[in-house]
Scaffold this motif. Structure first.
Motif, PDB file in Angstrom:
ATOM      1  N   ILE A   1      -3.620  -8.830  -6.385  1.00 22.51           N
ATOM      2  CA  ILE A   1      -3.050  -7.438  -5.725  1.00 22.51           C
ATOM      3  C   ILE A   1      -3.088  -6.219  -7.008  1.00 22.51           C
ATOM      4  O   ILE A   1      -3.094  -4.994  -6.898  1.00 22.51           O
ATOM      5  N   ALA A   2      -2.839  -6.866  -8.870  1.00 28.50           N
ATOM      6  CA  ALA A   2      -3.381  -5.801  -8.735  1.00 28.50           C
ATOM      7  C   ALA A   2      -4.991  -5.435  -8.916  1.00 28.50           C
ATOM      8  O   ALA A   2      -5.223  -4.267  -9.544  1.00 28.50           O
ATOM      9  N   MET A   3      -5.910  -5.405  -8.326  1.00 31.49           N
ATOM     10  CA  MET A   3      -7.241  -5.594  -8.552  1.00 31.49           C
ATOM     11  C   MET A   3      -8.316  -5.022  -8.999  1.00 31.49           C
ATOM     12  O   MET A   3      -8.934  -5.043  -9.954  1.00 31.49           O
ATOM     13  N   ASN A   4      -7.334  -5.546 -10.516  1.00 38.05           N
ATOM     14  CA  ASN A   4      -8.049  -5.487 -12.239  1.00 38.05           C
ATOM     15  C   ASN A   4      -7.289  -6.246 -12.933  1.00 38.05           C
ATOM     16  O   ASN A   4      -6.737  -6.621 -13.158  1.00 38.05           O
TER      17      ASN A   4
ATOM     18  N   LEU B   1       4.743  -3.080 -10.833  1.00 33.02           N
ATOM     19  CA  LEU B   1       2.977  -4.082 -10.048  1.00 33.02           C
ATOM     20  C   LEU B   1       3.390  -5.562 -10.545  1.00 33.02           C
ATOM     21  O   LEU B   1       3.248  -6.458  -9.650  1.00 33.02           O
TER      22      LEU B   1
ATOM     23  N   ASP C   1       1.161  -1.318   0.103  1.00 33.23           N
ATOM     24  CA  ASP C   1      -0.003  -0.094  -0.042  1.00 33.23           C
ATOM     25  C   ASP C   1       1.092   1.470  -0.318  1.00 33.23           C
ATOM     26  O   ASP C   1       1.902   0.964   0.512  1.00 33.23           O
TER      27      ASP C   1
ATOM     28  N   GLN D   1       4.888   4.064  -5.867  1.00 26.79           N
ATOM     29  CA  GLN D   1       3.813   3.185  -5.866  1.00 26.79           C
ATOM     30  C   GLN D   1       3.924   2.003  -6.621  1.00 26.79           C
ATOM     31  O   GLN D   1       4.089   1.542  -7.511  1.00 26.79           O
ATOM     32  N   TRP D   2       3.367   0.652  -5.771  1.00 29.94           N
ATOM     33  CA  TRP D   2       4.012  -0.977  -6.052  1.00 29.94           C
ATOM     34  C   TRP D   2       3.205  -1.291  -6.444  1.00 29.94           C
ATOM     35  O   TRP D   2       3.451  -2.407  -7.153  1.00 29.94           O
ATOM     36  N   LEU D   3       2.071  -0.932  -6.784  1.00 33.60           N
ATOM     37  CA  LEU D   3       0.538  -1.715  -7.025  1.00 33.60           C
ATOM     38  C   LEU D   3       0.241  -1.032  -8.290  1.00 33.60           C
ATOM     39  O   LEU D   3      -0.624  -1.177  -9.063  1.00 33.60           O
ATOM     40  N   ALA D   4       0.760   0.469  -8.983  1.00 35.63           N
ATOM     41  CA  ALA D   4      -0.280   1.104  -9.485  1.00 35.63           C
ATOM     42  C   ALA D   4       0.777   0.725 -11.206  1.00 35.63           C
ATOM     43  O   ALA D   4       1.748   0.198 -11.323  1.00 35.63           O
ATOM     44  N   GLU D   5      -0.435   0.619 -12.061  1.00 28.49           N
ATOM     45  CA  GLU D   5      -0.162   0.303 -13.694  1.00 28.49           C
ATOM     46  C   GLU D   5       1.207   1.255 -13.922  1.00 28.49           C
ATOM     47  O   GLU D   5       0.772   2.709 -13.927  1.00 28.49           O
TER      48      GLU D   5
END
Lengths: 298, 410
Positions: free
Chosen positions: A243-246, A164, A132, A155-159
């Motif tokens: 984790i990618a949520m998408n 990511l 996060d 931003q470890w989780l951002a596209e």
């Protein structure tokens, strides 16, 4: 003669339940996917014959709304590479270490196997907290001074920021180290004690015993682990989804996310079926390739 | 013993079969799961229907949103639909209507026409025939934390675009974050982008693109995308938003971390109960007044109940569905989960302030463009959402956005 014929019928009857299950649960859905992959199909209603168009669509950049299937295979193979060259050696190292009968062997075995027992959803949520923007990892980086006051969070989780994919891989590799370790530990323990003792008497060190006695004896287990690691990487979905949520993730796409994207978001069951067929073929291809490589070495 | 076991198995099998064929009331599938804000309205409505029709048992099942989409499509494919089912309007229901799987509600509607305005059925009317019972309706609202705005000298939500930009500049200068937007859930990005596009090119032009076959190759759309990306560049958006889901962003707004939050008006109930303490809702201001004007909104009636053509006693089921829909709408409105698609003929004084503000905005509106991903067929919506996600992470610019959608859709 009559008796042999009777035996044949009996054998057939005994095999029938397993055969029905095999055909009903595995062969029939695969055949259905293969057939659907040649049609334009929304999941209901009319099917329109397309021939190879659904397959071409996966590889042709000029096709409208092209989703780079090739990239997803590259990502899956990258994960397979990490799995084979990082996860498996780590698992092997742990298995060899525990196999030497160190103090607290059972305890360490359980601790290392624990992540395998935890639900993937829970693991995903735990790592989401770590990655996060205001999570554990960035807090740690601030603590050690890597991130200065006023710096934006990483931003470890951002596209689109190149992180990511690895944020998805790390929990996956971590979770299954214990699984491979347990397989290999069984292999280590199956090596006869006499062989170890004989090597020791000949003056071999612990490392030499592992290198020249234990590892060669557990080749079949290593082969199984490699097959599981590679096919598991190709089939990976759950942790990436969490984790990618998408589903439409580009950075962390793998064949399964593309399959689900086509099926659930776009309602294109035909293309999704084509992805499923290619995925099955890829898994078979790698399983056979690995078996062949191990056979040649024999 | 063997004979006894064989008999027992046979009885169990026969009982099992009879259970499968037993007629035990109506079946309904919906998405009002226990965590859904509409759950309470479904429960209350069903309780009331059971009281009114004690002989009609309604077996209802709530399924999570994404899973539901697959489940209902599989049921349509396998001719195994429930009698009544939840659906989204426009393209989603339209696909089922095209396959002749949905019961036409024209006859049943006659009995409810005085309570359900014809215009509310627009999104579920295909070839002039009605196929859906609308429930509540929602629009995209600009929610504002007035306590934060007060700190930079505003006592009302900025009414013009220039004023909004000035306000955002002041907020950034004061170390506040103007907007929160969940990049991990693309539909949240569309709430911003669609509003900006609508207020740049006008509602009719956007509606034509979404629903009437107009091309995406519209330079004004590209300009609107650039405006949105400029806002990102000026740090109007929480930079962490790209890594967050909607729950986290919404919670941040509730916790007072953002000045504004653009999202569906179904949030009114939550914001009224949980905060921010001093919250107001407004319409996104007009960007280009030569093409757009206030009163042009994103949203409209979408949540719908429909009746399967295969339903038991379809005509009576249709009437039952209208009554049920009316009650779900009533309780949903009273709970603050949206605006009523049905005429309000009950005491609604308990409805929260925010929902009433939204009702005022809707009352003054003259054009509503349905949410893009609902208005478009699923294959087009998928392609559209993919490009929207790229806009937010700045992997594509305005020109790239329209070029990609022109190639992928029109």
């Amino acid at each position: 003669m009559k008796s042999k014929k009777y035996d044949g019928v009996t054998i057939f009857l005994f095999l029938l339940p397993a055969l029905l299950l095999f055909v009903g649960i595995l062969v029939a859905p695969m055949a259905s996917s293969a057939i659907n992959s040649f049609y334009q199909y929304k999941g209901f209603g009319q099917k329109t014959w397309l021939g190879w168009d659904n397959y071409k669509r996966l590889f042709n950049k000029d096709f409208p709304a092209y989703i780079p299937f090739k990239d997803s295979v590259v990502h899956a193979l990258l994960l397979a590479g990490f799995s084979v060259f990082i996860q498996l050696p780590l698992a092997l190292g742990l298995a060899l270490l525990l196999g030497r009968g160190i103090k607290g062997e059972r305890f360490f075995l359980s601790v290392n196997f624990l992540p395998v027992l935890i639900s993937t959803v829970v693991i995903g949520q735990l790592w989401l907290k770590i990655f996060d923007p205001r999570g554990l990892l960035n807090s740690l980086l601030r603590l050690v001074g890597y991130l200065k006051e006023g710096d934006d969070n990483i931003q470890w989780l951002a596209e689109g920021q190149g992180k990511l994919l690895y944020s998805c891989f790390i929990p996956m590799l971590w979770q299954y180290v214990g699984y491979h370790m347990l397989l290999m530990y069984a292999g280590v323990k199956s090596v006869p004690t006499e062989l170890r003792e004989a090597a020791k008497i000949d003056g071999a060190t612990d490392w030499q015993v592992d290198r020249f006695v234990v590892i060669p004896s557990m080749k079949q287990i290593v082969k199984v682990s490699v097959i599981f690691a590679i096919t598991g990487s190709l089939k990976s979905y759950d942790l990436i989804r969490i984790i990618a949520m998408n589903l439409s993730t580009k950075d962390a796409s793998v064949p399964s996310t593309i399959l689900m994207d086509y099926m659930t978001l776009r309602g294109e069951y035909g293309v999704a079926s084509a992805v499923a067929v290619l995925l099955i073929l890829l898994c078979f291809f790698f399983a056979i390739l690995i078996s062949t490589i191990f056979k040649e070495r024999d | 013993m063997k004979k006894f076991l064989a008999m027992l198995l046979a009885i169990v099998a026969v009982l099992g079969l009879s259970a499968c064929t037993k007629d035990d009331g109506l079946t309904m599938w919906c998405i009002a799961t226990k965590s859904d804000s509409n759950r309470h309205s479904y429960e209350e409505a069903i309780k009331e229907m059971e009281k009114k029709y004690p002989d009609t048992k309604l077996n209802w099942e709530a399924i999570e949103n994404e899973t539901y989409k697959q489940k209902i499509k599989a049921a349509v494919a396998g001719d195994n639909m429930p009698d009544i089912f939840f659906t989204w309007s426009c393209a989603f229901l339209g696909d089922f209507v095209k396959e002749d799987k949905v019961y036409c509600l024209d006859d049943a509607y006659k009995g409810f026409a005085d309570k359900l305005p014809e215009k509310m059925c627009k999104n579920t009317t295909y070839n002039g025939k009605k196929y859906g019972v609308p429930l509540t309706m929602n629009i995209v609202g600009l929610f504002a934390n007035m306590d934060i705005l007060k700190e930079v000298g505003y006592d009302k939500v900025p009414g013009s675009y220039t004023e909004l930009i000035e306000c955002c500049d002041k907020l950034v200068a004061a170390g506040k974050i103007p907007f929160g937007c969940a990049g991990k859930e693309t539909w949240c990005v569309t709430e911003y982008l669609e509003s900006i596009i609508e207020k740049s090119i006008g509602a009719k032009a956007l509606d034509d693109i979404f629903c009437n076959g107009a091309t995406w190759d519209n330079p004004d759309v590209a300009k609107a995308v650039t405006i949105f990306q400029d806002m990102i560049d000026k740090k109007y958006f929480d930079p962490d938003g790209v890594s967050l889901g909607n729950d986290a962003v919404k919670q941040n707004f509730i916790d007072g971390k953002y000045a504004f939050y653009m999202n569906g008006t179904w949030n009114c109930a939550d914001f009224s109960q949980k905060g921010p303490k001093n919250c107001q809702v407004a319409e996104f201001p007009v960007i280009d007044d030569s093409k757009a004007k206030l009163g042009q909104l994103i949203g409209g009636p979408s949540d719908t109940l429909a009746v399967a053509k295969s339903a038991k006693d379809a005509e009576n089921t249709a009437k039952y569905t209208f009554e049920l829909g009316q009650l779900i709408c009533k309780y949903g409105y009273l709970d603050g989960c949206g605006l009523p698609a049905w005429t309000v003929d009950y005491d609604a004084s308990s409805v929260n302030e925010l929902t009433r503000s939204v009702a005022d905005i809707v009352a003054k509106s003259d054009y509503m463009v349905l949410f893009g991903d609902t208005a478009m067929p699923s294959d087009e919506a998928g392609k559209y959402l993919e490009q929207v996600a790229l806009v937010y992470t700045k992997q594509v610019d305005g020109a790239g956005f329209i070029a990609a959608l022109k190639a992928a859709i029109r």
